[in-house]
Motif scaffolding. Structure first.
Motif, short mmCIF file in Angstrom:
data_model
loop_
_atom_site.label_atom_id
_atom_site.label_comp_id
_atom_site.label_asym_id
_atom_site.label_seq_id
_atom_site.Cartn_x
_atom_site.Cartn_y
_atom_site.Cartn_z
N VAL A 1 5.14 -0.28 -8.96
CA VAL A 1 5.46 -0.32 -7.54
C VAL A 1 6.74 -1.13 -7.32
N PRO A 2 7.84 -0.48 -6.97
CA PRO A 2 9.05 -1.24 -6.62
C PRO A 2 8.93 -1.77 -5.19
N ILE A 3 9.44 -2.97 -4.96
CA ILE A 3 9.33 -3.56 -3.62
C ILE A 3 10.54 -4.45 -3.36
N GLY A 4 11.09 -4.37 -2.16
CA GLY A 4 12.22 -5.20 -1.75
C GLY A 4 11.97 -5.74 -0.35
N GLU A 5 12.67 -6.80 -0.02
CA GLU A 5 12.42 -7.46 1.27
C GLU A 5 12.74 -6.54 2.45
N ASP A 6 13.74 -5.67 2.29
CA ASP A 6 14.07 -4.79 3.42
C ASP A 6 12.92 -3.83 3.72
N TRP A 7 12.10 -3.51 2.68
CA TRP A 7 10.94 -2.65 2.92
C TRP A 7 9.88 -3.41 3.72
N VAL A 8 9.76 -4.71 3.45
CA VAL A 8 8.81 -5.51 4.22
C VAL A 8 9.28 -5.62 5.67
N GLN A 9 10.59 -5.73 5.87
CA GLN A 9 11.13 -5.74 7.22
C GLN A 9 10.78 -4.44 7.95
N ALA B 1 -0.41 5.35 -1.37
CA ALA B 1 0.93 5.61 -0.87
C ALA B 1 0.92 6.79 0.09
N LYS B 2 0.20 7.83 -0.28
CA LYS B 2 0.17 9.03 0.57
C LYS B 2 -0.59 8.79 1.87
N LEU B 3 -1.72 8.07 1.82
CA LEU B 3 -2.46 7.84 3.06
C LEU B 3 -1.68 6.91 3.99
N SER B 4 -0.98 5.93 3.41
CA SER B 4 -0.18 5.03 4.24
C SER B 4 0.98 5.78 4.88
N ASP B 5 1.59 6.66 4.11
CA ASP B 5 2.70 7.44 4.63
C ASP B 5 2.22 8.39 5.73
N ALA B 6 1.06 9.00 5.51
CA ALA B 6 0.51 9.90 6.52
C ALA B 6 0.23 9.16 7.82
N LEU B 7 -0.34 7.96 7.72
CA LEU B 7 -0.63 7.17 8.92
C LEU B 7 0.65 6.70 9.60
N ALA C 1 0.83 -1.21 0.00
CA ALA C 1 0.00 0.00 0.00
C ALA C 1 0.86 1.26 0.00
N ARG C 2 1.98 1.21 0.71
CA ARG C 2 2.83 2.39 0.81
C ARG C 2 3.53 2.72 -0.51
#
Length: 875
Positions: free
Chosen positions: A569-577, A638-644, A560-561
């Motif tokens: 949407v780029p995604i890596g495991e460190d982001w999930v961490q 992305a923006k709402l997730s970042d705001a939260l 979501a972020r």
């Protein structure tokens, strides 16, 4: 202030929580509880306003990949929020029968037994596919549960269910009767491995190494040179085409020339499709094996000669008959070379080649008798619905891509030469008769009558999905309540194929009512470097592995972020961490707060009873509610997730909780007031977070409030409470704390290390916050032996610190002096380069900008280090 119905007092359950959050022990049990209690089911009899989303039906052969997880996270967040807002929500689940993919799977299973589908016969093979579907298909349903999908499972549909099959047969007959379905010979994409026509979306293009050969046609004054990458198709040439204005060939137009390796002559025709600037300006025309050539052939009434069978084996009598297309290509080029007909050869010649997305076989354009939809009027209606505002495409800039497609659609080939799928409901008679049969009609019987052997393209049935799943063609209560859908959430990659077909069919079948109000398009999930995820690239990720390791909430929040409308949407495991750490932060901070007085019992205190810190966080809470609502309405996940994230982690947990610790530790009435404020903030924050991270928020919210489930809780409302004065006051506190923390870090002090300090807040309104500031900064009282060695004026306050005994002053002075010397050197070098006119004249702009940036940083470092040196005590 932010008071909602959900905030009203009810006794909280025992606020004890495990010391650590363990997703694996929580998620599965919670999900089954939600399903058992019917939270996700939809009632068409309720008086609530409807909110409907259909799942883009995954293939029955499929399994959950990151693209599914991404899309489902967005849809689930939308429906969970709308449910909390009081809507009767329906997230319609189901699966697609996936004709080619499923038939291939079962044929591979048969091959292991040494059998083919022909050995079984059509009826037995179809029964075998149904058996496979019941036993092995649909594993994605269990994986959806793992992710937390809040779908109405009792309404799950399959594109070959009895009801959906009736819908397919009904719309086919209506289109047929309205002369919008017809049968004709056209060029189609043909897979020689799957032995069927395939749609454009099932063709994947990639650059292949091939060969480009230039061949001399005719002799003497009647010579033309053409180039081709498919020499084998020359056996089916029926003309050579040139541009009407090409003076080089005017004398040949209308004449016939010898076709090499054959006993045929073919005409030279003039056609404006030919580009006289490309190659020799002459092209071979093979109407039965090329779509452009087919159109040239129609314009000039050329014969269509098919030279390959359905397995791409040459059928033309002669030395090449029986050869595979690639064998024939080599043999024909060799024969032309021996005959002196090869003018030029280029190997390798890299060019784009279409491949079957299922089996990777090179697709063969082929003339074939197929069923077609006349899309002209249907596509116009689909375009008009967006142009007149009945349907909104989000983001709006995607509209141009949509119009470019629907405004230029060719007729749609809907027949497939398969056994698994919706069989074409047309019967052919002994004398060429055709009868189209509806679901309530009796098919013709008697000698010589048989049903068409083809089945329908999978996209035909999935194009009916928004209304066939609701019971159409019957006028059901579900159809009346939940059609049209509120929004379609899907990837931009199938805008042209699935979305356009749903628009055409929905408008046609539902009397001009489009299938959805909004089309919300998202991008594709890629790896952290922006590269497409693929098994062949070695970067494909099974989201279940990440869920096992980090929890489903962490995977959902990461996806979501990164979800900006229409953007990959780029995604890596460190982001999930990092998202796992966020879930742990929510858990630990909520647990601490509940152990220290956070409560939802009783009404929220009046503003006059609260501290500036309390009023600040309540003001920020309401602003966050408003901001998150605005982002939801604009599909800005992305923006709402970042705001939260920043509100929960930074403002609630890192500032409010820390600044309130002295109040909680002191106890008394003010501690009770702040405990109620903190309970309100946690209550609302957990509800705001719930649609994106449902599991951890369910556990914490039910423990905090003692209520049944956050799934059916009220969505927070912005009460309009704002307190700019309190916000300015706390911002001033934050400035003091931040600057002193930075100074401590620069001096090499540990964050938990206590230091004697004196605060002078007399010139500020911050006196009530002195205890909190001291607590956060780890400042001890300035006793009799206090000797200020550093004085920091910040935000109107003065902070004096006694660093004697805490640092090695001489070593620190040496370190800082060395750092300042390095910064001075950097400044000198950058200044010299920027003062060199010759350098500035030659250097690219980005290089000059980089050096200017280095100069600014060096000057900033010198200023900072000089201040630190000045603040050091005398040794």
């Amino acid at each position: 202030m932010c008071v909602t119905e959900n905030s009203q007092a009810q006794p909280a359950a025992n606020p004890e929580l495990p010391t650590q959050y363990a997703p694996a022990e929580v998620e599965g049990k919670l999900y089954e509880r939600w399903v058992e209690r019917g939270y996700f089911e939809a009632d068409e009899k309720s008086g609530k306003p409807p909110y409907t989303i259909v799942i883009p039906p995954p293939n029955v052969t499929g399994s959950l990949h990151l693209g599914h997880a991404f899309e489902h996270t967005i849809i689930d967040a939308l429906t969970r929020r709308k449910r909390m807002q009081g809507y009767e929500t329906l997230w319609q689940p189901g699966m697609d029968h996936a004709g080619i993919a499923t038939q291939n799977v079962v044929e591979r299973e048969l091959a292991k037994e040494g059998k083919s589908r022909q050995d079984l016969g059509r009826a037995a093979f179809v029964e075998r596919v149904w058996q496979w579907k019941e036993e092995s298909g649909g594993q994605i349903s269990g994986q959806m549960r793992r992710l937390g999908d809040g779908v109405a499972w009792s309404r799950e549909r399959f594109t070959m269910d009895e009801g959906l099959s009736a819908a397919v047969q009904t719309i086919f007959k209506r289109l047929y009767d309205d002369e919008l379905i017809y049968r004709a010979e056209r060029i189609i994409n043909w897979c020689p491995r799957c032995l069927t026509a395939i749609s454009d979306i099932e063709v994947e293009y990639q650059d292949d190494d091939g060969e480009l050969v230039s061949i001399k046609y005719g002799d003497g004054d009647e010579t033309l040179v053409v180039a081709t990458t498919r020499a084998e198709t020359m056996l089916g040439d029926t003309a050579v085409a040139v541009h009407p204005d090409d003076a080089r060939y005017t004398h040949l137009v209308g004449r016939r020339i010898k076709l090499p390796l054959t006993d045929r002559t073919i005409p030279v025709v003039a056609d404006e499709h030919v580009d006289p600037e490309f190659g020799t300006g002459a092209v071979k025309v093979t109407p039965a094996h090329d779509p452009n050539d087919f159109e040239i052939g129609r314009r000039h009434d050329l014969p269509n000669i098919t030279v390959m069978d359905e397995r791409a084996v040459i059928t033309v009598p002669g030395p090449f008959q029986g050869l595979d297309r690639y064998e024939a290509r080599s043999a024909i080029v060799a024969a032309l070379r021996a005959d002196g007909r090869i003018v030029a050869e280029k190997r390798p010649y890299v060019h784009s080649v279409g491949h079957c997305s299922r089996c990777k076989t090179t697709v063969e354009p082929r003339l074939s008798l197929q069923w077609w939809v006349k899309v002209g009027p249907l596509a116009k209606a689909a375009g008009d619905a967006v142009r007149d505002g009945r349907v909104a495409i989000h983001p709006k800039e995607m509209e141009s891509r949509y119009f470019a497609w629907v405004d230029n659609l060719n007729d749609w080939c809907i027949s497939r030469q398969l056994w698994w799928g919706h069989r074409i409901p047309v019967w052919h008679g002994p004398d060429g008769e055709t009868v189209c049969v509806g679901p309530n009609d009796e098919p013709p019987t008697g000698e010589g009558w048989s049903q068409d052997t083809d089945v329908l393209d999978t996209w035909f049935s999935s194009g009916l999905w928004p209304f066939s799943t609701l019971g159409w063609p019957e006028q059901t209560p579900s159809l009346e309540k939940f059609y049209p859908n509120s929004v379609l959430v899907t990837g931009y990659d199938i805008l042209f194929f699935w979305v356009a077909r749903m628009m055409m069919f929905g408008l046609y079948a539902m009397d001009g009512t489009p299938p959805f109000h909004t089309i919300a398009l998202h991008g594709m999930v890629r790896d952290q470097f922006g590269k497409k995820m693929s098994k062949s690239f070695g970067n494909a990720v099974n989201p279940l592995d990440w869920m096992d390791t980090y929890g489903s909430d962490a995977v959902r929040f990461t996806l979501a972020r990164g979800a900006n409308p229409g953007v990959d949407v780029p995604i890596g495991e460190d982001w999930v961490q990092g998202s796992r750490n966020f879930a742990n932060k929510i858990w630990n901070a909520t647990r601490f707060a509940m152990m220290n007085g956070a409560t939802v019992e009783g009404p929220l205190p009046d503003a006059s009873e609260t501290s500036a810190t309390d009023r600040w966080i309540l003001s920020r809470l309401n602003q966050t509610v408003a901001q998150v609502d605005a982002y939801y309405e604009d599909y800005q996940f992305a923006k709402l997730s970042d705001a939260l994230f920043h509100f929960a982690w930074d403002e609630v947990f890192d500032w409010y909780v820390e600044l309130s610790k002295t109040t909680f530790f002191a106890g008394g009435d003010q501690a009770k007031v702040s405990g109620r404020v903190l309970g309100e903030v946690l209550d609302v924050t957990l509800r705001l977070l719930h649609p994106v991270v449902p599991f951890v928020t369910e556990t914490l919210w039910t423990t905090l409030t003692g209520k049944e489930s956050v799934v059916i809780a009220d969505w927070p409302a912005d009460s309009g409470f704002r307190d700019p004065a309190a916000e300015r006051e706390i911002e001033q506190v934050q400035q003091v704390v931040t600057e002193v923390r930075r100074f401590r870090a620069d001096q090499g002090l540990q964050s938990a290390q206590k230091v004697p300090g004196r605060l002078d807040l007399s010139a500020t309104p911050l006196a009530p916050h002195e205890a909190a500031i001291r607590q956060v900064l780890r400042l001890q009282a300035a006793g009799d032996g206090f000797h200020p060695t550093a004085t920091l004026p910040v935000a109107g306050a003065t902070v004096e610190l006694d660093l004697s005994g805490t640092i090695d002053v001489e070593a620190e002075r040496k370190r800082l002096t060395k750092d300042r010397d390095a910064a001075e050197k950097e400044k000198q070098q950058a200044t010299a380069k920027l003062g060199n006119e010759a350098f500035l004249a030659k250097a690219p702009d980005n290089v000059v900008d980089k050096i200017r940036g280095r100069l600014v940083k060096a000057e900033s470092d010198i200023e900072r280090i000089t201040a630190q040196l000045a603040a050091l005590p005398e040794s």
